[in-house]
Design a protein around this motif. Structure first.
Motif, PDB file in Angstrom:
ATOM      1  N   UNK A  32     -17.141   1.766  -4.694  1.00 37.24           N
ATOM      2  CA  UNK A  32     -15.833   1.130  -4.854  1.00 37.24           C
ATOM      3  C   UNK A  32     -14.774   2.154  -5.256  1.00 37.24           C
ATOM      4  N   UNK A  33     -15.119   3.075  -6.141  1.00 41.47           N
ATOM      5  CA  UNK A  33     -14.168   4.110  -6.548  1.00 41.47           C
ATOM      6  C   UNK A  33     -13.845   5.054  -5.393  1.00 41.47           C
ATOM      7  N   UNK A  34     -14.844   5.383  -4.562  1.00 42.87           N
ATOM      8  CA  UNK A  34     -14.592   6.211  -3.381  1.00 42.87           C
ATOM      9  C   UNK A  34     -13.642   5.534  -2.416  1.00 42.87           C
ATOM     10  N   UNK A  35     -13.807   4.240  -2.218  1.00 47.08           N
ATOM     11  CA  UNK A  35     -12.911   3.467  -1.358  1.00 47.08           C
ATOM     12  C   UNK A  35     -11.498   3.459  -1.929  1.00 47.08           C
ATOM     13  N   UNK A  36     -11.391   3.316  -3.246  1.00 46.75           N
ATOM     14  CA  UNK A  36     -10.079   3.312  -3.897  1.00 46.75           C
ATOM     15  C   UNK A  36      -9.404   4.679  -3.767  1.00 46.75           C
ATOM     16  N   UNK A  37     -10.165   5.770  -3.893  1.00 48.03           N
ATOM     17  CA  UNK A  37      -9.604   7.110  -3.709  1.00 48.03           C
ATOM     18  C   UNK A  37      -9.052   7.263  -2.296  1.00 48.03           C
ATOM     19  N   UNK A  38      -9.786   6.805  -1.304  1.00 48.57           N
ATOM     20  CA  UNK A  38      -9.300   6.869   0.084  1.00 48.57           C
ATOM     21  C   UNK A  38      -8.010   6.079   0.247  1.00 48.57           C
ATOM     22  N   UNK A  40      -5.734   5.415  -2.119  1.00 50.23           N
ATOM     23  CA  UNK A  40      -4.650   6.145  -2.788  1.00 50.23           C
ATOM     24  C   UNK A  40      -4.171   7.300  -1.918  1.00 50.23           C
ATOM     25  N   UNK A  41      -5.092   8.059  -1.346  1.00 49.98           N
ATOM     26  CA  UNK A  41      -4.708   9.199  -0.514  1.00 49.98           C
ATOM     27  C   UNK A  41      -3.950   8.766   0.737  1.00 49.98           C
ATOM     28  N   UNK A  42      -4.224   7.579   1.229  1.00 52.70           N
ATOM     29  CA  UNK A  42      -3.517   7.066   2.407  1.00 52.70           C
ATOM     30  C   UNK A  42      -2.108   6.586   2.061  1.00 52.70           C
ATOM     31  N   UNK A  61       2.472  16.682  -5.536  1.00 52.85           N
ATOM     32  CA  UNK A  61       2.277  16.325  -4.132  1.00 52.85           C
ATOM     33  C   UNK A  61       0.780  16.215  -3.886  1.00 52.85           C
ATOM     34  N   UNK A  62       0.394  15.168  -3.191  1.00 47.51           N
ATOM     35  CA  UNK A  62      -1.007  14.868  -2.937  1.00 47.51           C
ATOM     36  C   UNK A  62      -1.223  14.803  -1.430  1.00 47.51           C
ATOM     37  N   UNK A  63      -2.218  15.523  -0.934  1.00 47.62           N
ATOM     38  CA  UNK A  63      -2.496  15.483   0.506  1.00 47.62           C
ATOM     39  C   UNK A  63      -3.994  15.506   0.763  1.00 47.62           C
ATOM     40  N   UNK A  64      -4.396  14.724   1.744  1.00 44.56           N
ATOM     41  CA  UNK A  64      -5.803  14.681   2.157  1.00 44.56           C
ATOM     42  C   UNK A  64      -6.109  15.968   2.917  1.00 44.56           C
ATOM     43  N   UNK A  65      -7.308  16.499   2.731  1.00 46.56           N
ATOM     44  CA  UNK A  65      -7.729  17.716   3.418  1.00 46.56           C
ATOM     45  C   UNK A  65      -8.841  17.397   4.414  1.00 46.56           C
ATOM     46  N   UNK A  66      -8.770  17.983   5.605  1.00 49.04           N
ATOM     47  CA  UNK A  66      -9.881  17.807   6.541  1.00 49.04           C
ATOM     48  C   UNK A  66     -11.111  18.524   5.999  1.00 49.04           C
TER      49      UNK A  66
END
Length: 141
Positions: A32-38, A40-42, A61-66
């Motif tokens: 559930x926490x992993x889903x919440x992190x995704x 937030x990043x979106x 500034x927050x950005x998702x990394x490949x």
């Protein structure tokens, strides 16, 4: 929740120290926490913060990394893997933290490195992530 923290300093290149935090949760909570992190990043790309007793606000500034591994579950044993960079401050002296959060069963392993806007942090060493994921998988049966 149970937590353990350590810092891995490698002498071989890259010499970037690696922080590793392990967070164990009851069944279902880590996912559930992993889903919440995704989520937030979106939805969140910037925010500000203050430190009590200190004037001014800090911009982040927050950005998702490949991720080089691409798909999850990963070959190294992680059920999911999320990477991001958090840039805090302004200009070339801004602090940059690069992190990867791997879920293995009921545990979140947080691996992070720190750099600056001028010299960004390298991504966490994939070999450390793979080794840790295998240990966590073996420990959980």
């Amino acid at each position: 929740m149970a937590e353990a923290d350590l810092t891995v300093a490698r002498t071989a290149a890259p010499r970037t120290p690696l922080y590793l935090g392990l967070l164990a949760y009851p069944a279902g909570r880590a996912a559930a926490l992993g889903t919440e992190l995704d989520r937030v990043l979106a939805q969140c790309t910037s925010f500000t913060s203050t430190v009590p007793g200190t004037p001014g606000r800090t911009r982040h500034q927050l950005s998702r990394e490949p991720l080089p591994s691409g798909d999850t579950p990963t070959d190294g044993g992680a059920d999911s893997l999320t990477g991001f960079t958090l840039l805090s401050g302004d200009g070339a002296t801004a602090l940059a933290q690069r992190a990867e959060v791997a879920r293995v069963g009921t545990v979140l392993a947080v691996l992070s490195t720190v750099g600056t806007a001028k010299e960004p942090a390298a991504g966490p060493d994939p070999a450390v992530l793979t080794a840790q994921a295998r240990r966590l998988r073996a420990a959980q049966g």
